[in-house]
Design a protein around this motif. Structure first.
Motif, PDB file in Angstrom:
ATOM      1  N   HIS A  14       0.720  -1.282   0.015  1.00  0.00           N
ATOM      2  CA  HIS A  14       0.034  -0.011   0.015  1.00  0.00           C
ATOM      3  C   HIS A  14       0.861   1.297   0.075  1.00  0.00           C
ATOM      4  O   HIS A  14       0.286   2.359  -0.164  1.00  0.00           O
ATOM      5  N   ASP A  15       2.110   1.148   0.267  1.00  0.00           N
ATOM      6  CA  ASP A  15       2.932   2.387   0.486  1.00  0.00           C
ATOM      7  C   ASP A  15       4.016   2.314  -0.367  1.00  0.00           C
ATOM      8  O   ASP A  15       5.152   2.720  -0.043  1.00  0.00           O
ATOM      9  N   THR A  16       3.916   1.754  -1.475  1.00  0.00           N
ATOM     10  CA  THR A  16       5.312   1.457  -2.585  1.00  0.00           C
ATOM     11  C   THR A  16       5.806   3.083  -2.969  1.00  0.00           C
ATOM     12  O   THR A  16       6.889   3.057  -2.657  1.00  0.00           O
ATOM     13  N   ALA A  17       4.856   4.049  -3.104  1.00  0.00           N
ATOM     14  CA  ALA A  17       5.604   5.278  -3.465  1.00  0.00           C
ATOM     15  C   ALA A  17       6.338   5.476  -2.456  1.00  0.00           C
ATOM     16  O   ALA A  17       7.381   6.284  -2.362  1.00  0.00           O
ATOM     17  N   ALA A  18       5.794   5.769  -1.343  1.00  0.00           N
ATOM     18  CA  ALA A  18       6.390   6.070  -0.053  1.00  0.00           C
ATOM     19  C   ALA A  18       7.747   5.566   0.386  1.00  0.00           C
ATOM     20  O   ALA A  18       8.727   6.091   0.610  1.00  0.00           O
ATOM     21  N   LEU A  19       7.632   4.146   0.151  1.00  0.00           N
ATOM     22  CA  LEU A  19       9.081   3.346   0.389  1.00  0.00           C
ATOM     23  C   LEU A  19       9.865   4.003  -0.716  1.00  0.00           C
ATOM     24  O   LEU A  19      11.196   4.068  -0.160  1.00  0.00           O
ATOM     25  N   LYS A  20       9.552   3.993  -1.869  1.00  0.00           N
ATOM     26  CA  LYS A  20      10.652   4.397  -2.823  1.00  0.00           C
ATOM     27  C   LYS A  20      11.181   5.912  -2.514  1.00  0.00           C
ATOM     28  O   LYS A  20      12.327   6.219  -2.702  1.00  0.00           O
ATOM     29  N   TRP A  91       7.538  -1.171  10.641  1.00  0.00           N
ATOM     30  CA  TRP A  91       7.188  -1.906   9.241  1.00  0.00           C
ATOM     31  C   TRP A  91       7.365  -3.682  10.037  1.00  0.00           C
ATOM     32  O   TRP A  91       8.098  -3.604  10.838  1.00  0.00           O
ATOM     33  N   SER A  92       6.764  -4.435   9.162  1.00  0.00           N
ATOM     34  CA  SER A  92       6.730  -5.962   9.559  1.00  0.00           C
ATOM     35  C   SER A  92       7.647  -6.462   8.521  1.00  0.00           C
ATOM     36  O   SER A  92       7.787  -6.448   7.490  1.00  0.00           O
ATOM     37  N   GLU A  97       9.835  -8.664   3.405  1.00  0.00           N
ATOM     38  CA  GLU A  97      10.342  -9.672   2.858  1.00  0.00           C
ATOM     39  C   GLU A  97       9.776 -10.175   1.626  1.00  0.00           C
ATOM     40  O   GLU A  97      10.100 -10.672   0.697  1.00  0.00           O
ATOM     41  N   SER A  98       8.584  -9.692   1.577  1.00  0.00           N
ATOM     42  CA  SER A  98       7.486 -10.691   0.541  1.00  0.00           C
ATOM     43  C   SER A  98       7.777  -9.641  -0.796  1.00  0.00           C
ATOM     44  O   SER A  98       7.312 -10.269  -1.822  1.00  0.00           O
ATOM     45  N   THR A  99       8.351  -8.752  -0.963  1.00  0.00           N
ATOM     46  CA  THR A  99       8.921  -8.079  -2.085  1.00  0.00           C
ATOM     47  C   THR A  99       9.966  -7.297  -2.237  1.00  0.00           C
ATOM     48  O   THR A  99      10.701  -7.190  -1.162  1.00  0.00           O
ATOM     49  N   ALA A 100      10.706  -7.243  -3.438  1.00  0.00           N
ATOM     50  CA  ALA A 100      11.909  -6.707  -3.712  1.00  0.00           C
ATOM     51  C   ALA A 100      11.959  -5.178  -3.284  1.00  0.00           C
ATOM     52  O   ALA A 100      13.143  -5.222  -2.717  1.00  0.00           O
ATOM     53  N   ALA A 101      11.090  -4.446  -3.411  1.00  0.00           N
ATOM     54  CA  ALA A 101      11.083  -3.179  -3.089  1.00  0.00           C
ATOM     55  C   ALA A 101      11.084  -3.057  -1.533  1.00  0.00           C
ATOM     56  O   ALA A 101      12.120  -2.314  -0.757  1.00  0.00           O
ATOM     57  N   GLY A 102      10.300  -3.865  -0.804  1.00  0.00           N
ATOM     58  CA  GLY A 102      10.544  -4.112   0.605  1.00  0.00           C
ATOM     59  C   GLY A 102      12.002  -4.469   1.081  1.00  0.00           C
ATOM     60  O   GLY A 102      12.531  -3.863   2.017  1.00  0.00           O
ATOM     61  N   ARG A 103      12.346  -5.503   0.816  1.00  0.00           N
ATOM     62  CA  ARG A 103      13.676  -6.067   1.031  1.00  0.00           C
ATOM     63  C   ARG A 103      14.794  -4.959   0.645  1.00  0.00           C
ATOM     64  O   ARG A 103      15.628  -4.790   1.585  1.00  0.00           O
ATOM     65  N   ALA A 104      14.603  -4.279  -0.299  1.00  0.00           N
ATOM     66  CA  ALA A 104      15.620  -3.229  -0.754  1.00  0.00           C
ATOM     67  C   ALA A 104      15.645  -2.016   0.444  1.00  0.00           C
ATOM     68  O   ALA A 104      16.704  -1.521   1.020  1.00  0.00           O
ATOM     69  N   PHE A 105      14.304  -1.696   0.633  1.00  0.00           N
ATOM     70  CA  PHE A 105      14.199  -0.644   1.648  1.00  0.00           C
ATOM     71  C   PHE A 105      14.810  -1.036   3.154  1.00  0.00           C
ATOM     72  O   PHE A 105      15.624  -0.149   3.708  1.00  0.00           O
TER      73      PHE A 105
END
Length: 239
Positions: A14-20, A91-92, A97-105
């Motif tokens: 839900h927060d893809t843009a915020a993470l980037k 964050w959890s 861990e379930s997405t590449a963007a999440g792991r990179a962040f």
């Protein structure tokens, strides 16, 4: 986004843009300074980070766009003052861990926390040497380096216990004039055992060099790439 008065909880779906947006190292540093030292202008933050006022102003507006910060009360009518909306970003790990963007962040955020620790150590030593902190802080200050053997459940319990105790002590000392801001970082990083060298293998691995540098943010993935300096300059001041 799940949030309350003190915590911003990020979700990679839900927060893809915020993470980037938050993977930019200067934005992480600016957000940390606002949380640590309180409201400030772009010019004040630029002086602390060694960046230009134009660059700081642009990245502050990106943080505001994704609800990490907001405008604070102005001391005068010229330049915006910014304040952090939350005291912590959370964050959890399992969800990230379930997405590449999440792991990179998460990887980048952890390395920025290590850099924050290094800056805090230098500032602490300078404050002690200059007498800005009293002698009562000499004994309790420090960094612990322990290697316990724990299960995943025990490590989770340890973090929960520390968080609960920290909340209790923070509330207790809130009105105590002797209290100072304390940088407190906790790490729990399980390590797998080294594999034994097989027959005919070369020398075993040397000392663990620790984590390498985090992934550099991909300019193409930034939801808000910086405009040219002239555009930033024109928008730096408010009427």
């Amino acid at each position: 986004m799940d949030s309350d008065e003190h915590k911003r909880v990020l979700d990679p779906e839900h927060d893809t843009a915020a993470l980037k947006a938050l993977t930019h190292p200067l934005r992480i540093q600016l957000l940390g300074l606002l949380r640590q030292d309180g409201p400030a202008t772009a010019s004040e933050l630029a002086a602390r980070t060694g960046e230009s006022s134009a660059s700081a102003s642009y990245h502050l507006r990106v943080l505001a766009k994704y609800a990490f910060i907001a405008e604070a009360e102005h001391r005068d009518g010229r330049e915006r003052r910014w304040r952090a909306l939350h005291t912590v970003t959370s964050w959890s790990n399992e969800t990230m861990e379930s997405t590449a963007a999440g792991r990179a962040f998460v990887s980048l955020a952890r390395r920025r926390q290590i850099e924050h620790l290094e800056r805090s150590l230098a500032r602490h030593e300078a404050d002690m040497a200059a007498g800005r902190l009293g002698e009562e802080w000499v004994e309790p200050s420090g960094i612990s380096d322990l290697m316990p053997r724990l299960t995943a459940e025990s490590l989770t319990e340890l973090f929960d216990t520390v968080a609960a105790k920290l909340e209790e002590l923070t509330a207790r000392d809130a009105e105590d004039p002797r209290a100072e801001q304390v940088v407190f970082l906790a790490a729990g990083l399980p390590l797998a055992p080294h594999e034994p060298a097989g027959p005919g293998a070369g020398p075993g691995p040397g000392p663990d060099p620790g984590p390498g540098p985090g992934p550099d943010p991909d300019p193409d993935s930034d939801p808000d790439p910086a405009p040219d300096a002239h555009t930033i300059d024109r928008e730096d001041l408010t009427p």
